[in-house]
Structure formats: C-alpha cells, structure tokens
Design a protein around this motif. Sequence first.
Motif, mmCIF file in Angstrom:
data_model
loop_
_atom_site.group_PDB
_atom_site.id
_atom_site.type_symbol
_atom_site.label_atom_id
_atom_site.label_comp_id
_atom_site.label_asym_id
_atom_site.label_seq_id
_atom_site.Cartn_x
_atom_site.Cartn_y
_atom_site.Cartn_z
ATOM 1 N N THR A 35 0.811 -1.209 0.000
ATOM 2 C CA THR A 35 0.000 0.000 0.000
ATOM 3 C C THR A 35 0.852 1.271 0.000
ATOM 4 O O THR A 35 0.654 2.147 -0.822
ATOM 5 C CB THR A 35 -0.939 0.020 1.229
ATOM 6 N N CYS A 36 1.826 1.334 0.922
ATOM 7 C CA CYS A 36 2.593 2.577 1.062
ATOM 8 C C CYS A 36 4.099 2.401 0.851
ATOM 9 O O CYS A 36 4.827 3.383 0.813
ATOM 10 C CB CYS A 36 2.340 3.199 2.431
ATOM 11 N N GLY A 37 4.573 1.161 0.803
ATOM 12 C CA GLY A 37 6.002 0.919 0.621
ATOM 13 C C GLY A 37 6.794 0.875 1.914
ATOM 14 O O GLY A 37 8.014 0.751 1.891
ATOM 15 N N GLY A 38 6.096 0.958 3.066
ATOM 16 C CA GLY A 38 6.779 0.923 4.357
ATOM 17 C C GLY A 38 7.322 -0.463 4.679
ATOM 18 O O GLY A 38 6.914 -1.462 4.091
ATOM 19 N N GLN A 39 8.220 -0.509 5.638
ATOM 20 C CA GLN A 39 8.838 -1.768 6.038
ATOM 21 C C GLN A 39 7.965 -2.510 7.042
ATOM 22 O O GLN A 39 7.118 -1.923 7.699
ATOM 23 C CB GLN A 39 10.215 -1.497 6.661
ATOM 24 N N ALA A 40 8.197 -3.813 7.158
ATOM 25 C CA ALA A 40 7.457 -4.639 8.109
ATOM 26 C C ALA A 40 7.826 -4.237 9.533
ATOM 27 O O ALA A 40 8.991 -3.999 9.841
ATOM 28 C CB ALA A 40 7.778 -6.112 7.880
ATOM 29 N N GLY A 41 6.814 -4.169 10.378
ATOM 30 C CA GLY A 41 7.037 -3.840 11.782
ATOM 31 C C GLY A 41 6.839 -5.066 12.643
ATOM 32 O O GLY A 41 7.740 -5.873 12.822
ATOM 33 N N VAL A 42 5.628 -5.250 13.131
ATOM 34 C CA VAL A 42 5.295 -6.368 14.018
ATOM 35 C C VAL A 42 4.987 -7.614 13.191
ATOM 36 O O VAL A 42 4.227 -7.548 12.227
ATOM 37 C CB VAL A 42 4.074 -6.010 14.888
ATOM 38 N N THR A 43 5.577 -8.745 13.568
ATOM 39 C CA THR A 43 5.273 -10.025 12.921
ATOM 40 C C THR A 43 4.254 -10.763 13.779
ATOM 41 O O THR A 43 4.473 -10.965 14.971
ATOM 42 C CB THR A 43 6.548 -10.876 12.769
ATOM 43 N N PHE A 44 3.138 -11.156 13.163
ATOM 44 C CA PHE A 44 2.088 -11.856 13.899
ATOM 45 C C PHE A 44 2.245 -13.372 13.782
ATOM 46 O O PHE A 44 2.164 -14.064 14.787
ATOM 47 C CB PHE A 44 0.705 -11.434 13.400
ATOM 48 N N TRP A 45 2.391 -13.880 12.588
ATOM 49 C CA TRP A 45 2.551 -15.318 12.371
ATOM 50 C C TRP A 45 3.612 -15.550 11.311
ATOM 51 O O TRP A 45 3.748 -14.782 10.376
ATOM 52 C CB TRP A 45 1.251 -15.967 11.879
ATOM 53 N N THR A 46 4.350 -16.629 11.472
ATOM 54 C CA THR A 46 5.335 -17.043 10.474
ATOM 55 C C THR A 46 5.015 -18.480 10.083
ATOM 56 O O THR A 46 4.805 -19.329 10.943
ATOM 57 C CB THR A 46 6.763 -16.948 11.035
ATOM 58 N N PHE A 47 4.962 -18.715 8.781
ATOM 59 C CA PHE A 47 4.639 -20.026 8.242
ATOM 60 C C PHE A 47 5.759 -20.509 7.341
ATOM 61 O O PHE A 47 6.507 -19.711 6.782
ATOM 62 C CB PHE A 47 3.364 -19.969 7.381
ATOM 63 N N GLU A 48 5.848 -21.820 7.183
ATOM 64 C CA GLU A 48 6.699 -22.405 6.157
ATOM 65 C C GLU A 48 5.756 -22.986 5.115
ATOM 66 O O GLU A 48 4.917 -23.832 5.425
ATOM 67 C CB GLU A 48 7.589 -23.499 6.731
ATOM 68 N N ALA A 49 5.851 -22.482 3.893
ATOM 69 C CA ALA A 49 5.001 -22.964 2.808
ATOM 70 C C ALA A 49 5.741 -24.083 2.085
ATOM 71 O O ALA A 49 6.837 -23.887 1.566
ATOM 72 C CB ALA A 49 4.679 -21.832 1.847
ATOM 73 N N THR A 50 5.152 -25.264 2.100
ATOM 74 C CA THR A 50 5.718 -26.430 1.435
ATOM 75 C C THR A 50 4.733 -26.911 0.382
ATOM 76 O O THR A 50 3.569 -26.480 0.371
ATOM 77 C CB THR A 50 5.983 -27.564 2.442
#
Length: 67
Positions: A35-50
């Motif tokens: 949307t705005c080009g800003g950097q990631a701040g807070v990470t809510f969930w991390t997944f491994e896509a297989t």
Amino acid sequence: MTQPAAPESIELSIVACQTCDMLFLESPRRQACPTCGGQAGVTFWTFEATPDGLILKDGAILLPTPP
C-alpha cells in the motif's frame, strides 16, 4: 538421466506495516507494504510454505472454546 527437483519451501509471515499499520504477507518476493512501501514492523505469524501446505512456525492460533 535427470533427477527430480527437490520440493522447495519458503517462509511467509503476516506482518503489520511500520508506516500505515496495514497487514500484509511478507515473503522473499514482497519485503515492503504494497500500500505505502513501508517496512514490516510487528510479525504476527510465520509459516513455512511447502508443497504439502502451510506449517505454522511461530505465532498463536485461537482455538474455539468448548461449550
């Protein structure tokens, strides 16, 4: 004779933008807010896509409470 390629997995994260607070999917192909080009701040969930599906690596999943 050729060997079949090993299945690849990639790491995906659902994060909030530091600038506009929008949630977006961060991946090796998308490192900034679409949307705005800003950097990631807070990470809510991390997944491994297989090839078999998504595997939760880090985060919380709410389970329904029993009646």
